[in-house]
Design a protein around this motif. Sequence first.
Motif, PDB file in Angstrom:
ATOM      1  N   PHE A  73       0.789  -1.226   0.000  1.00  0.00           N
ATOM      2  CA  PHE A  73       0.000   0.000   0.000  1.00  0.00           C
ATOM      3  C   PHE A  73       0.824   1.282   0.000  1.00  0.00           C
ATOM      4  O   PHE A  73       0.324   2.327  -0.417  1.00  0.00           O
ATOM      5  CB  PHE A  73      -0.985   0.018   1.176  1.00  0.00           C
ATOM      6  N   PHE A  74       2.053   1.237   0.460  1.00  0.00           N
ATOM      7  CA  PHE A  74       2.869   2.453   0.486  1.00  0.00           C
ATOM      8  C   PHE A  74       3.102   3.015  -0.924  1.00  0.00           C
ATOM      9  O   PHE A  74       2.889   4.218  -1.147  1.00  0.00           O
ATOM     10  CB  PHE A  74       4.191   2.187   1.215  1.00  0.00           C
ATOM     11  N   PRO A  75       3.520   2.195  -1.909  1.00  0.00           N
ATOM     12  CA  PRO A  75       3.671   2.758  -3.264  1.00  0.00           C
ATOM     13  C   PRO A  75       2.350   3.240  -3.861  1.00  0.00           C
ATOM     14  O   PRO A  75       2.321   4.232  -4.596  1.00  0.00           O
ATOM     15  CB  PRO A  75       4.242   1.602  -4.086  1.00  0.00           C
ATOM     16  N   LEU A  76       1.247   2.567  -3.531  1.00  0.00           N
ATOM     17  CA  LEU A  76      -0.055   3.015  -4.028  1.00  0.00           C
ATOM     18  C   LEU A  76      -0.450   4.354  -3.403  1.00  0.00           C
ATOM     19  O   LEU A  76      -1.077   5.194  -4.058  1.00  0.00           O
ATOM     20  CB  LEU A  76      -1.114   1.955  -3.755  1.00  0.00           C
ATOM     21  N   PHE A  77      -0.084   4.552  -2.141  1.00  0.00           N
ATOM     22  CA  PHE A  77      -0.335   5.836  -1.489  1.00  0.00           C
ATOM     23  C   PHE A  77       0.456   6.948  -2.182  1.00  0.00           C
ATOM     24  O   PHE A  77      -0.088   8.027  -2.456  1.00  0.00           O
ATOM     25  CB  PHE A  77       0.034   5.743  -0.004  1.00  0.00           C
ATOM     26  N   LEU A  78       1.731   6.680  -2.469  1.00  0.00           N
ATOM     27  CA  LEU A  78       2.527   7.678  -3.194  1.00  0.00           C
ATOM     28  C   LEU A  78       1.938   7.954  -4.573  1.00  0.00           C
ATOM     29  O   LEU A  78       1.880   9.105  -5.016  1.00  0.00           O
ATOM     30  CB  LEU A  78       3.973   7.207  -3.331  1.00  0.00           C
ATOM     31  N   LEU A  79       1.501   6.907  -5.251  1.00  0.00           N
ATOM     32  CA  LEU A  79       0.899   7.067  -6.572  1.00  0.00           C
ATOM     33  C   LEU A  79      -0.354   7.939  -6.499  1.00  0.00           C
ATOM     34  O   LEU A  79      -0.570   8.795  -7.362  1.00  0.00           O
ATOM     35  CB  LEU A  79       0.567   5.691  -7.157  1.00  0.00           C
ATOM     36  N   SER A  80      -1.168   7.761  -5.473  1.00  0.00           N
ATOM     37  CA  SER A  80      -2.376   8.586  -5.341  1.00  0.00           C
ATOM     38  C   SER A  80      -2.021  10.043  -5.055  1.00  0.00           C
ATOM     39  O   SER A  80      -2.709  10.951  -5.524  1.00  0.00           O
ATOM     40  CB  SER A  80      -3.285   8.025  -4.248  1.00  0.00           C
ATOM     41  N   MET A  81      -0.946  10.272  -4.306  1.00  0.00           N
ATOM     42  CA  MET A  81      -0.540  11.661  -4.051  1.00  0.00           C
ATOM     43  C   MET A  81       0.003  12.312  -5.321  1.00  0.00           C
ATOM     44  O   MET A  81      -0.234  13.492  -5.570  1.00  0.00           O
ATOM     45  CB  MET A  81       0.491  11.700  -2.926  1.00  0.00           C
ATOM     46  N   TRP A  82       0.742  11.533  -6.131  1.00  0.00           N
ATOM     47  CA  TRP A  82       1.221  12.076  -7.408  1.00  0.00           C
ATOM     48  C   TRP A  82       0.042  12.386  -8.333  1.00  0.00           C
ATOM     49  O   TRP A  82       0.038  13.391  -9.014  1.00  0.00           O
ATOM     50  CB  TRP A  82       2.166  11.103  -8.092  1.00  0.00           C
ATOM     51  N   ALA A  83      -0.946  11.484  -8.333  1.00  0.00           N
ATOM     52  CA  ALA A  83      -2.114  11.686  -9.198  1.00  0.00           C
ATOM     53  C   ALA A  83      -2.908  12.915  -8.767  1.00  0.00           C
ATOM     54  O   ALA A  83      -3.420  13.657  -9.607  1.00  0.00           O
ATOM     55  CB  ALA A  83      -2.999  10.439  -9.181  1.00  0.00           C
ATOM     56  N   ALA A  84      -3.026  13.134  -7.469  1.00  0.00           N
ATOM     57  CA  ALA A  84      -3.752  14.314  -6.978  1.00  0.00           C
ATOM     58  C   ALA A  84      -3.035  15.610  -7.387  1.00  0.00           C
ATOM     59  O   ALA A  84      -3.678  16.599  -7.745  1.00  0.00           O
ATOM     60  CB  ALA A  84      -3.900  14.258  -5.465  1.00  0.00           C
ATOM     61  N   ALA A  85      -1.716  15.588  -7.370  1.00  0.00           N
ATOM     62  CA  ALA A  85      -0.966  16.786  -7.747  1.00  0.00           C
ATOM     63  C   ALA A  85      -0.978  17.024  -9.257  1.00  0.00           C
ATOM     64  O   ALA A  85      -0.831  18.150  -9.708  1.00  0.00           O
ATOM     65  CB  ALA A  85       0.480  16.662  -7.265  1.00  0.00           C
ATOM     66  N   ALA A  86      -1.160  15.961 -10.030  1.00  0.00           N
ATOM     67  CA  ALA A  86      -1.115  16.074 -11.486  1.00  0.00           C
ATOM     68  C   ALA A  86      -2.490  16.098 -12.137  1.00  0.00           C
ATOM     69  O   ALA A  86      -2.585  16.149 -13.360  1.00  0.00           O
ATOM     70  CB  ALA A  86      -0.309  14.921 -12.067  1.00  0.00           C
TER      71      ALA A  86
END
Length: 124
Positions: free
Chosen positions: A108-121
Amino acid sequence: MQLIIPLIAALASSAAAFIPANGVLRRRIFVAGVVISSAASAAVAAPVLFTGTSTASGPILIDRFGAYVICLVSLVGALAAIASIRYLAHGERAETISPSAERTYCAFFPLFLLSMWAAAAADN
């Protein structure tokens, strides 16, 4: 095409958490995947941050502030993944963290980072 590389690296890192391996190998794969996906996302965002030219591709729009947030999340996420190896190893030795809890964290940690990148982009 460049925007796909961080996505694939984060998803591969999450999927690698479920390979049948001992804790040390799983943690090394986890950190490698997070560092690679963080470097790839920062590499996508850095030109936008320094030139000020927005990048758009479908529902994704990376402006200067979004690029700053992506670089910040990438740096903090990579450092947190590297630091968490020690805590996971200690939890394994002390038997306070079960192997399934470690797999869940590593997934889940990489998926959490991916969701934060998606929110910023995200194109607003």
